[in-house]
Design a protein around this motif. Structure first.
Motif, PDB file in Angstrom:
ATOM      1  N   GLN A  69      12.383  -8.903  -4.288  1.00 30.54           N
ATOM      2  CA  GLN A  69      12.318  -7.591  -4.904  1.00 30.54           C
ATOM      3  C   GLN A  69      10.875  -7.130  -5.121  1.00 30.54           C
ATOM      4  O   GLN A  69      10.588  -5.954  -5.102  1.00 30.54           O
ATOM      5  CB  GLN A  69      13.079  -7.601  -6.231  1.00 30.54           C
ATOM      6  N   GLN A  70       9.982  -8.068  -5.333  1.00 31.28           N
ATOM      7  CA  GLN A  70       8.577  -7.728  -5.543  1.00 31.28           C
ATOM      8  C   GLN A  70       7.716  -8.733  -4.772  1.00 31.28           C
ATOM      9  O   GLN A  70       8.111  -9.876  -4.589  1.00 31.28           O
ATOM     10  CB  GLN A  70       8.211  -7.779  -7.030  1.00 31.28           C
ATOM     11  N   ILE A  71       6.559  -8.284  -4.342  1.00 29.99           N
ATOM     12  CA  ILE A  71       5.636  -9.145  -3.613  1.00 29.99           C
ATOM     13  C   ILE A  71       4.316  -9.209  -4.372  1.00 29.99           C
ATOM     14  O   ILE A  71       3.786  -8.178  -4.792  1.00 29.99           O
ATOM     15  CB  ILE A  71       5.409  -8.620  -2.183  1.00 29.99           C
ATOM     16  N   ILE A  72       3.817 -10.420  -4.534  1.00 29.59           N
ATOM     17  CA  ILE A  72       2.518 -10.624  -5.171  1.00 29.59           C
ATOM     18  C   ILE A  72       1.620 -11.373  -4.199  1.00 29.59           C
ATOM     19  O   ILE A  72       2.015 -12.405  -3.648  1.00 29.59           O
ATOM     20  CB  ILE A  72       2.657 -11.410  -6.493  1.00 29.59           C
ATOM     21  N   ILE A  73       0.426 -10.857  -3.954  1.00 27.39           N
ATOM     22  CA  ILE A  73      -0.538 -11.553  -3.110  1.00 27.39           C
ATOM     23  C   ILE A  73      -1.310 -12.525  -3.991  1.00 27.39           C
ATOM     24  O   ILE A  73      -1.958 -12.098  -4.953  1.00 27.39           O
ATOM     25  CB  ILE A  73      -1.513 -10.572  -2.433  1.00 27.39           C
ATOM     26  N   PRO A  74      -1.231 -13.814  -3.712  1.00 21.07           N
ATOM     27  CA  PRO A  74      -1.918 -14.791  -4.558  1.00 21.07           C
ATOM     28  C   PRO A  74      -3.416 -14.529  -4.653  1.00 21.07           C
ATOM     29  O   PRO A  74      -4.046 -14.010  -3.732  1.00 21.07           O
ATOM     30  CB  PRO A  74      -1.644 -16.127  -3.848  1.00 21.07           C
ATOM     31  N   ASP A  75      -3.978 -14.890  -5.791  1.00 21.66           N
ATOM     32  CA  ASP A  75      -5.413 -14.801  -6.033  1.00 21.66           C
ATOM     33  C   ASP A  75      -5.945 -13.381  -5.920  1.00 21.66           C
ATOM     34  O   ASP A  75      -7.060 -13.147  -5.440  1.00 21.66           O
ATOM     35  CB  ASP A  75      -6.189 -15.731  -5.081  1.00 21.66           C
ATOM     36  N   THR A  76      -5.111 -12.424  -6.332  1.00 21.10           N
ATOM     37  CA  THR A  76      -5.564 -11.040  -6.493  1.00 21.10           C
ATOM     38  C   THR A  76      -4.996 -10.525  -7.809  1.00 21.10           C
ATOM     39  O   THR A  76      -4.079 -11.135  -8.374  1.00 21.10           O
ATOM     40  CB  THR A  76      -5.071 -10.111  -5.362  1.00 21.10           C
ATOM     41  N   ASP A  77      -5.519  -9.410  -8.269  1.00 20.83           N
ATOM     42  CA  ASP A  77      -4.948  -8.774  -9.464  1.00 20.83           C
ATOM     43  C   ASP A  77      -4.305  -7.438  -9.095  1.00 20.83           C
ATOM     44  O   ASP A  77      -4.269  -6.503  -9.892  1.00 20.83           O
ATOM     45  CB  ASP A  77      -6.011  -8.588 -10.548  1.00 20.83           C
ATOM     46  N   LEU A  78      -3.757  -7.376  -7.879  1.00 21.20           N
ATOM     47  CA  LEU A  78      -3.141  -6.141  -7.411  1.00 21.20           C
ATOM     48  C   LEU A  78      -1.795  -5.863  -8.081  1.00 21.20           C
ATOM     49  O   LEU A  78      -1.317  -4.740  -8.073  1.00 21.20           O
ATOM     50  CB  LEU A  78      -2.953  -6.194  -5.884  1.00 21.20           C
ATOM     51  N   GLY A  79      -1.187  -6.907  -8.629  1.00 21.59           N
ATOM     52  CA  GLY A  79       0.084  -6.712  -9.304  1.00 21.59           C
ATOM     53  C   GLY A  79       1.253  -6.738  -8.338  1.00 21.59           C
ATOM     54  O   GLY A  79       1.078  -6.734  -7.116  1.00 21.59           O
ATOM     55  N   PRO A  80       2.489  -6.763  -8.873  1.00 26.88           N
ATOM     56  CA  PRO A  80       3.670  -6.805  -8.001  1.00 26.88           C
ATOM     57  C   PRO A  80       3.765  -5.554  -7.135  1.00 26.88           C
ATOM     58  O   PRO A  80       3.507  -4.442  -7.603  1.00 26.88           O
ATOM     59  CB  PRO A  80       4.836  -6.879  -8.994  1.00 26.88           C
ATOM     60  N   MET A  81       4.141  -5.745  -5.881  1.00 26.42           N
ATOM     61  CA  MET A  81       4.305  -4.642  -4.943  1.00 26.42           C
ATOM     62  C   MET A  81       5.765  -4.514  -4.562  1.00 26.42           C
ATOM     63  O   MET A  81       6.442  -5.513  -4.303  1.00 26.42           O
ATOM     64  CB  MET A  81       3.492  -4.900  -3.669  1.00 26.42           C
ATOM     65  N   PHE A  82       6.254  -3.275  -4.489  1.00 26.84           N
ATOM     66  CA  PHE A  82       7.577  -3.035  -3.926  1.00 26.84           C
ATOM     67  C   PHE A  82       7.543  -3.496  -2.469  1.00 26.84           C
ATOM     68  O   PHE A  82       6.534  -3.312  -1.787  1.00 26.84           O
ATOM     69  CB  PHE A  82       7.927  -1.551  -4.006  1.00 26.84           C
ATOM     70  N   PRO A  83       8.626  -4.102  -1.960  1.00 26.29           N
ATOM     71  CA  PRO A  83       8.570  -4.735  -0.642  1.00 26.29           C
ATOM     72  C   PRO A  83       8.629  -3.779   0.551  1.00 26.29           C
ATOM     73  O   PRO A  83       8.927  -4.196   1.670  1.00 26.29           O
ATOM     74  CB  PRO A  83       9.784  -5.668  -0.650  1.00 26.29           C
ATOM     75  N   LEU A  84       8.301  -2.515   0.330  1.00 25.88           N
ATOM     76  CA  LEU A  84       8.185  -1.559   1.418  1.00 25.88           C
ATOM     77  C   LEU A  84       7.075  -0.585   1.065  1.00 25.88           C
ATOM     78  O   LEU A  84       7.032  -0.065  -0.058  1.00 25.88           O
ATOM     79  CB  LEU A  84       9.497  -0.799   1.619  1.00 25.88           C
ATOM     80  N   GLY A  85       6.168  -0.360   2.011  1.00 30.25           N
ATOM     81  CA  GLY A  85       5.088   0.584   1.778  1.00 30.25           C
ATOM     82  C   GLY A  85       5.365   1.907   2.462  1.00 30.25           C
ATOM     83  O   GLY A  85       5.959   1.950   3.551  1.00 30.25           O
ATOM     84  N   LEU A  86       4.933   2.985   1.840  1.00 29.77           N
ATOM     85  CA  LEU A  86       5.098   4.305   2.432  1.00 29.77           C
ATOM     86  C   LEU A  86       3.973   4.530   3.435  1.00 29.77           C
ATOM     87  O   LEU A  86       2.796   4.588   3.067  1.00 29.77           O
ATOM     88  CB  LEU A  86       5.091   5.396   1.352  1.00 29.77           C
ATOM     89  N   GLY A  87       4.331   4.636   4.702  1.00 32.69           N
ATOM     90  CA  GLY A  87       3.347   4.905   5.743  1.00 32.69           C
ATOM     91  C   GLY A  87       3.098   6.398   5.853  1.00 32.69           C
ATOM     92  O   GLY A  87       4.033   7.174   6.060  1.00 32.69           O
ATOM     93  N   ALA A  88       1.830   6.801   5.721  1.00 28.73           N
ATOM     94  CA  ALA A  88       1.505   8.228   5.626  1.00 28.73           C
ATOM     95  C   ALA A  88       0.892   8.802   6.900  1.00 28.73           C
ATOM     96  O   ALA A  88       0.181   9.802   6.853  1.00 28.73           O
ATOM     97  CB  ALA A  88       0.577   8.463   4.438  1.00 28.73           C
ATOM     98  N   ALA A  89       1.170   8.189   8.049  1.00 27.06           N
ATOM     99  CA  ALA A  89       0.603   8.705   9.302  1.00 27.06           C
ATOM    100  C   ALA A  89       1.051  10.138   9.587  1.00 27.06           C
ATOM    101  O   ALA A  89       0.335  10.893  10.246  1.00 27.06           O
ATOM    102  CB  ALA A  89       0.979   7.798  10.470  1.00 27.06           C
ATOM    103  N   GLN A  90       2.234  10.510   9.098  1.00 28.71           N
ATOM    104  CA  GLN A  90       2.755  11.846   9.360  1.00 28.71           C
ATOM    105  C   GLN A  90       2.406  12.857   8.272  1.00 28.71           C
ATOM    106  O   GLN A  90       2.813  14.024   8.367  1.00 28.71           O
ATOM    107  CB  GLN A  90       4.279  11.781   9.520  1.00 28.71           C
ATOM    108  N   ALA A  91       1.656  12.427   7.261  1.00 29.35           N
ATOM    109  CA  ALA A  91       1.270  13.359   6.195  1.00 29.35           C
ATOM    110  C   ALA A  91       0.438  14.488   6.786  1.00 29.35           C
ATOM    111  O   ALA A  91      -0.517  14.262   7.519  1.00 29.35           O
ATOM    112  CB  ALA A  91       0.482  12.625   5.116  1.00 29.35           C
ATOM    113  N   GLY A  92       0.801  15.718   6.480  1.00 27.94           N
ATOM    114  CA  GLY A  92       0.115  16.871   7.025  1.00 27.94           C
ATOM    115  C   GLY A  92       0.751  17.391   8.287  1.00 27.94           C
ATOM    116  O   GLY A  92       0.441  18.501   8.727  1.00 27.94           O
ATOM    117  N   LEU A  93       1.658  16.614   8.871  1.00 27.17           N
ATOM    118  CA  LEU A  93       2.389  17.037  10.053  1.00 27.17           C
ATOM    119  C   LEU A  93       3.837  17.320   9.684  1.00 27.17           C
ATOM    120  O   LEU A  93       4.304  18.446   9.776  1.00 27.17           O
ATOM    121  CB  LEU A  93       2.309  15.968  11.148  1.00 27.17           C
TER     122      LEU A  93
END
Length: 323
Positions: free
Chosen positions: A4-28
Motif C-alpha cells: 500500500q505504501q513504498i518507503i525508500i530506505p535511508d531517505t526521509d521522503l516518507g511513504p509513497m503511494f505505489p503509483l506515480g502520476l506521470g505528467a508527460a501529457q500536462a499541457g496537451l
C-alpha cells in the motif's frame, strides 16, 4: 503481496503511494483548471508522487518545458507543493532542433546546471525531491556525473538523485563510487517495465533501457534504489486488442504471439476480480519480487479514479507468475 505504501530506505521522503502520476501529457491533454482538478483529485485519492521532466513535451511546438509549467502553475495556485514528492529529469537530448538526435546527450555540468535551474523556475519551487539524469552518456565518467548531482544536493536545489535509462552496470559503478565517497547514491531508477515487455519487439528509440532480468536482479539486491517503471500500460496495446481486436494493434511493438497469450490471461483476471483491463495490467507491478512504483499518465478524472483503485485488489502471485 500488496504494497500500500513504498518507503525508500535511508531517505526521509516518507511513504509513497505505489503509483506515480506521470505528467508527460500536462499541457496537451489537460491544462489550466482541468490540470488543477486532476492534480487535486490525485492527492485526494491518496497519491503523492508526481513525475515530470524538463523536456516534456518539447516535441510539440512551440512551447518549451510545457509539463513543468503546468505543474508549476498548479503549485502556485494551490499552495500544495509540500503535499507532493516531486520527480523531474534533466539532460535529455535537445528536441527543439530541426532534426533531433536522441544519441546526442546533454549531460555536461553546464547542460545540467541549465536544466535544473530552468526546472526550478518553471516548477515555481525551491527544491526538487528526486532529480534524475534522463539519459546516460557512457563517454562521461560516472564520477563526474555523480559530482554534478552531488553539487546540486549541497546547494539545496535537489534532495536526492536518480537515473533514467541507465544500464545495471552503470548503476553499479555509481553505487560503488558513492560508497567510496560517502554519498547516498541513486534513490530511484526509471526504466521500461510492464506486463508485455518480455515478448515485445524492440522500440525505435534504442536509448531507452529495459528492466531486464539483470536489472531486476539488481533491484532485488538493492532496495535503496527504487525501480520506477514507465510505459506501464504498454501503450494501451491490451486495451485495444481486447476491445477492438487484432487489426487495431498490428502496428504495435507489443503485437507478438507471447503478448496475445498474455492478453488472454489479462482477460481472465478481469473476469476473476471484476476489474478493468487497466487494473489487471497495473496489478502486475504489485506482484514483483522487489518494490516498484509505476508511473501512469491519466487521460481524465474517471481514468485516474479507476487506476488508483488498483491497489485495493487482492491480486495473487499466481496471477502473473507464468508471464
Amino acid at each position: 503481496m500488496m504494497r500500500q505504501q513504498i518507503i525508500i530506505p535511508d531517505t526521509d521522503l516518507g511513504p509513497m503511494f505505489p503509483l506515480g502520476l506521470g505528467a508527460a501529457q500536462a499541457g496537451l491533454k489537460w491544462d489550466g483548471a482541468d490540470a488543477d482538478r486532476l492534480f487535486d483529485a490525485f492527492l485526494s485519492f491518496g497519491g503523492n508522487v508526481i513525475d515530470t521532466a524538463r523536456v516534456y513535451s518539447d516535441w510539440v511546438k512551440p512551447e518549451i518545458g510545457r509539463s513543468e509549467r503546468v505543474l508549476g502553475d498548479w503549485f502556485s495556485r494551490s499552495k500544495k507543493r509540500n503535499h507532493v514528492i516531486l520527480f523531474t529529469k534533466g539532460g535529455h537530448p535537445d528536441m527543439n532542433i530541426p532534426v533531433p538526435d536522441l544519441h546526442l546527450n546533454r549531460l555536461s555540468r553546464q547542460d545540467m546546471v541549465y536544466d535544473v535551474e530552468a526546472s526550478l523556475k518553471a516548477l515555481r519551487t525551491d527544491y526538487i525531491d528526486i532529480y534524475f539524469y534522463h539519459r546516460d552518456d557512457k563517454s562521461i565518467p560516472v564520477s563526474e556525473l555523480i559530482e554534478t548531482l552531488q553539487s546540486f544536493v549541497k546547494e539545496g536545489k535537489i534532495r536526492y538523485y536518480g537515473c533514467s535509462n541507465w544500464t545495471s552496470s552503470r548503476m553499479k559503478e555509481a553505487d560503488e563510487y558513492c560508497r567510496r565517497m560517502g554519498y547516498r547514491s541513486f534513490v530511484g531508477n526509471e526504466a521500461l517495465l510492464n506486463i508485455g515487455y518480455k515478448y515485445m519487439n524492440p522500440l525505435a528509440d534504442d536509448t531507452l533501457c529495459y528492466a531486464d532480468s539483470e536489472m531486476q536482479e539488481y533491484h532485488k539486491n538493492n532496495s535503496r534504489n527504487l525501480l520506477i517503471p514507465y510505459m506501464g500500460i504498454c501503450g494501451g496495446f491490451f486495451h485495444h486488442f481486447l476491445e477492438k481486436g487484432e487489426d487495431s494493434v498490428k502496428d504495435s511493438p507489443y503485437y507478438t504471439e507471447g503478448n496475445i497469450r498474455t492478453a488472454a490471461r489479462i482477460k481472465e483476471l478481469t473476469e476473476k476480480y471484476g476489474i478493468t483491463v487497466s487494473q489487471a495490467v497495473l496489478g502486475f507491478f504489485t506482484q514483483q519480487e522487489f518494490p516498484c512504483l509505476p508511473l501512469y499518465g491519466p487521460r481524465n478524472m474517471e481514468n485516474l479514479s479507476e487506476v488508483m483503485k488498483t491497489f485495493e485488489i487482492p491480486f495473487e502471485k499466481s496471477d502473473y507468475s507464468d508471464l
